[in-house]
Design a protein around this motif. Structure first.
Motif, PDB file in Angstrom:
ATOM      1  N   PHE A  19       1.137  27.866  27.915  1.00 46.57           N
ATOM      2  CA  PHE A  19       1.950  27.680  26.713  1.00 46.57           C
ATOM      3  C   PHE A  19       1.522  28.687  25.659  1.00 46.57           C
ATOM      4  CE2 PHE A  19       1.841  23.599  28.844  1.00 46.57           C
ATOM      5  CZ  PHE A  19       3.172  23.228  28.837  1.00 46.57           C
ATOM      6  N   ASN A  20       2.455  29.057  24.808  1.00 42.68           N
ATOM      7  CA  ASN A  20       2.163  29.989  23.720  1.00 42.68           C
ATOM      8  C   ASN A  20       1.310  29.353  22.631  1.00 42.68           C
ATOM      9  OD1 ASN A  20       3.485  32.286  24.704  1.00 42.68           O
ATOM     10  ND2 ASN A  20       5.455  31.499  24.004  1.00 42.68           N
ATOM     11  N   THR A  21       1.524  28.037  22.387  1.00 37.70           N
ATOM     12  CA  THR A  21       0.799  27.341  21.327  1.00 37.70           C
ATOM     13  C   THR A  21       0.423  25.938  21.793  1.00 37.70           C
ATOM     14  OG1 THR A  21       2.783  26.354  20.356  1.00 37.70           O
ATOM     15  CG2 THR A  21       2.136  28.551  19.537  1.00 37.70           C
ATOM     16  N   LEU A  22      -0.524  25.348  21.096  1.00 38.60           N
ATOM     17  CA  LEU A  22      -0.880  23.960  21.368  1.00 38.60           C
ATOM     18  C   LEU A  22       0.302  23.045  21.067  1.00 38.60           C
ATOM     19  CD1 LEU A  22      -2.819  21.703  22.116  1.00 38.60           C
ATOM     20  CD2 LEU A  22      -3.747  21.824  19.786  1.00 38.60           C
TER      21      LEU A  22
ATOM     22  N   LEU B  17       1.909  20.181  23.389  1.00 39.27           N
ATOM     23  CA  LEU B  17       2.101  18.796  22.952  1.00 39.27           C
ATOM     24  C   LEU B  17       3.549  18.345  23.137  1.00 39.27           C
ATOM     25  CD1 LEU B  17      -0.146  18.819  19.777  1.00 39.27           C
ATOM     26  CD2 LEU B  17      -0.484  17.402  21.818  1.00 39.27           C
ATOM     27  N   ASP B  18       4.496  19.222  22.862  1.00 46.00           N
ATOM     28  CA  ASP B  18       5.913  18.889  23.083  1.00 46.00           C
ATOM     29  C   ASP B  18       6.161  18.582  24.557  1.00 46.00           C
ATOM     30  OD1 ASP B  18       6.512  19.237  20.406  1.00 46.00           O
ATOM     31  OD2 ASP B  18       7.339  21.259  20.668  1.00 46.00           O
ATOM     32  N   ASP B  19       5.585  19.387  25.433  1.00 43.32           N
ATOM     33  CA  ASP B  19       5.739  19.165  26.864  1.00 43.32           C
ATOM     34  C   ASP B  19       5.065  17.858  27.286  1.00 43.32           C
ATOM     35  OD1 ASP B  19       6.810  20.502  29.352  1.00 43.32           O
ATOM     36  OD2 ASP B  19       4.722  20.141  29.953  1.00 43.32           O
ATOM     37  N   ALA B  20       3.920  17.566  26.707  1.00 38.52           N
ATOM     38  CA  ALA B  20       3.204  16.319  27.009  1.00 38.52           C
ATOM     39  C   ALA B  20       4.044  15.106  26.601  1.00 38.52           C
ATOM     40  CB  ALA B  20       1.854  16.300  26.299  1.00 38.52           C
TER      41      ALA B  20
ATOM     42  N   VAL C 165       3.827  -1.407  32.694  1.00 40.38           N
ATOM     43  CA  VAL C 165       3.495  -0.410  31.682  1.00 40.38           C
ATOM     44  C   VAL C 165       2.040  -0.594  31.253  1.00 40.38           C
ATOM     45  CG1 VAL C 165       4.019   0.438  29.365  1.00 40.38           C
ATOM     46  CG2 VAL C 165       5.871  -0.291  30.877  1.00 40.38           C
ATOM     47  N   ASP C 166       1.262   0.470  31.350  1.00 39.78           N
ATOM     48  CA  ASP C 166      -0.136   0.466  30.906  1.00 39.78           C
ATOM     49  C   ASP C 166      -0.167   1.090  29.514  1.00 39.78           C
ATOM     50  OD1 ASP C 166      -2.806   0.876  30.356  1.00 39.78           O
ATOM     51  OD2 ASP C 166      -3.277   1.741  32.307  1.00 39.78           O
ATOM     52  N   GLU C 167      -0.340   0.251  28.510  1.00 37.96           N
ATOM     53  CA  GLU C 167      -0.289   0.721  27.125  1.00 37.96           C
ATOM     54  C   GLU C 167      -1.520   1.504  26.696  1.00 37.96           C
ATOM     55  OE1 GLU C 167       0.610  -2.657  24.715  1.00 37.96           O
ATOM     56  OE2 GLU C 167       2.466  -3.063  25.798  1.00 37.96           O
ATOM     57  N   THR C 168      -2.516   1.601  27.570  1.00 40.28           N
ATOM     58  CA  THR C 168      -3.736   2.342  27.211  1.00 40.28           C
ATOM     59  C   THR C 168      -3.685   3.796  27.655  1.00 40.28           C
ATOM     60  OG1 THR C 168      -4.975   1.845  29.257  1.00 40.28           O
ATOM     61  CG2 THR C 168      -5.084   0.219  27.466  1.00 40.28           C
ATOM     62  N   ARG C 169      -2.626   4.198  28.350  1.00 39.57           N
ATOM     63  CA  ARG C 169      -2.584   5.566  28.886  1.00 39.57           C
ATOM     64  C   ARG C 169      -2.410   6.609  27.811  1.00 39.57           C
ATOM     65  NH1 ARG C 169       0.744   6.575  34.272  1.00 39.57           N
ATOM     66  NH2 ARG C 169       1.375   4.435  34.465  1.00 39.57           N
ATOM     67  N   MET C 170      -3.038   7.741  28.063  1.00 44.59           N
ATOM     68  CA  MET C 170      -2.911   8.886  27.154  1.00 44.59           C
ATOM     69  C   MET C 170      -3.152  10.166  27.932  1.00 44.59           C
ATOM     70  SD  MET C 170      -6.510   9.167  25.077  1.00 44.59           S
ATOM     71  CE  MET C 170      -6.463   7.521  24.445  1.00 44.59           C
ATOM     72  N   PHE C 171      -2.697  11.267  27.349  1.00 43.13           N
ATOM     73  CA  PHE C 171      -3.060  12.578  27.856  1.00 43.13           C
ATOM     74  C   PHE C 171      -4.278  13.053  27.088  1.00 43.13           C
ATOM     75  CE2 PHE C 171       1.492  13.235  29.174  1.00 43.13           C
ATOM     76  CZ  PHE C 171       1.228  13.473  30.507  1.00 43.13           C
ATOM     77  N   GLU C 172      -5.255  13.568  27.804  1.00 40.65           N
ATOM     78  CA  GLU C 172      -6.308  14.363  27.197  1.00 40.65           C
ATOM     79  C   GLU C 172      -5.947  15.800  27.544  1.00 40.65           C
ATOM     80  OE1 GLU C 172     -10.145  13.024  28.531  1.00 40.65           O
ATOM     81  OE2 GLU C 172     -10.166  11.438  27.025  1.00 40.65           O
ATOM     82  N   ILE C 173      -5.673  16.582  26.530  1.00 42.97           N
ATOM     83  CA  ILE C 173      -5.244  17.967  26.731  1.00 42.97           C
ATOM     84  C   ILE C 173      -6.462  18.870  26.549  1.00 42.97           C
ATOM     85  CG2 ILE C 173      -3.685  19.785  25.970  1.00 42.97           C
ATOM     86  CD1 ILE C 173      -1.806  17.498  25.002  1.00 42.97           C
ATOM     87  N   VAL C 174      -6.739  19.637  27.605  1.00 45.72           N
ATOM     88  CA  VAL C 174      -7.934  20.471  27.672  1.00 45.72           C
ATOM     89  C   VAL C 174      -7.490  21.917  27.854  1.00 45.72           C
ATOM     90  CG1 VAL C 174     -10.020  20.887  29.034  1.00 45.72           C
ATOM     91  CG2 VAL C 174      -9.192  18.553  28.712  1.00 45.72           C
ATOM     92  N   ASP C 175      -8.148  22.830  27.145  1.00 45.30           N
ATOM     93  CA  ASP C 175      -7.790  24.237  27.324  1.00 45.30           C
ATOM     94  C   ASP C 175      -8.513  24.821  28.535  1.00 45.30           C
ATOM     95  OD1 ASP C 175     -10.389  24.905  26.508  1.00 45.30           O
ATOM     96  OD2 ASP C 175      -9.768  25.624  24.543  1.00 45.30           O
ATOM     97  N   GLU C 176      -8.256  26.091  28.795  1.00 46.82           N
ATOM     98  CA  GLU C 176      -8.776  26.727  30.002  1.00 46.82           C
ATOM     99  C   GLU C 176     -10.294  26.858  30.021  1.00 46.82           C
ATOM    100  OE1 GLU C 176      -6.292  30.106  29.933  1.00 46.82           O
ATOM    101  OE2 GLU C 176      -7.207  30.957  28.162  1.00 46.82           O
ATOM    102  N   SER C 177     -10.927  26.715  28.879  1.00 44.86           N
ATOM    103  CA  SER C 177     -12.397  26.757  28.839  1.00 44.86           C
ATOM    104  C   SER C 177     -13.003  25.366  29.028  1.00 44.86           C
ATOM    105  CB  SER C 177     -12.883  27.374  27.522  1.00 44.86           C
ATOM    106  OG  SER C 177     -12.593  26.504  26.442  1.00 44.86           O
TER     107      SER C 177
END
Length: 76
Positions: free
Chosen positions: A23-26, A30-33, A50-62
């Protein structure tokens, strides 16, 4: 471009994204997430679990955690 990885986390499990996407920007990541979370939630609703505790943890390439996005944010 930066490669971001969207790990799915909940109280019960962690599913690691091993491919990631560029992605070009964070904000673009986030929009894609948000879209992905909506699709996952829609499937969960169809299954009646439905699991209401789910989330994305977004990690960069490092490997640095750059954002957390609860799936509930995708529907607000």
């Amino acid at each position: 471009m930066t490669r971001y990885f969207f790990h799915i986390c909940s109280r019960a499990e962690r599913i690691e994204d091993r491919e990631g996407a560029d992605f070009n920007t964070l904000n673009a990541a986030l929009d894609d997430a948000r879209l992905a979370a909506r699709e996952i939630l829609a499937e969960d609703v169809r299954k009646g679990q439905v699991d209401e505790t789910r989330m994305f943890e977004i990690v960069d390439e490092s490997g640095r955690l750059v954002a957390r996005m609860p799936f509930s944010d995708a529907i607000n």
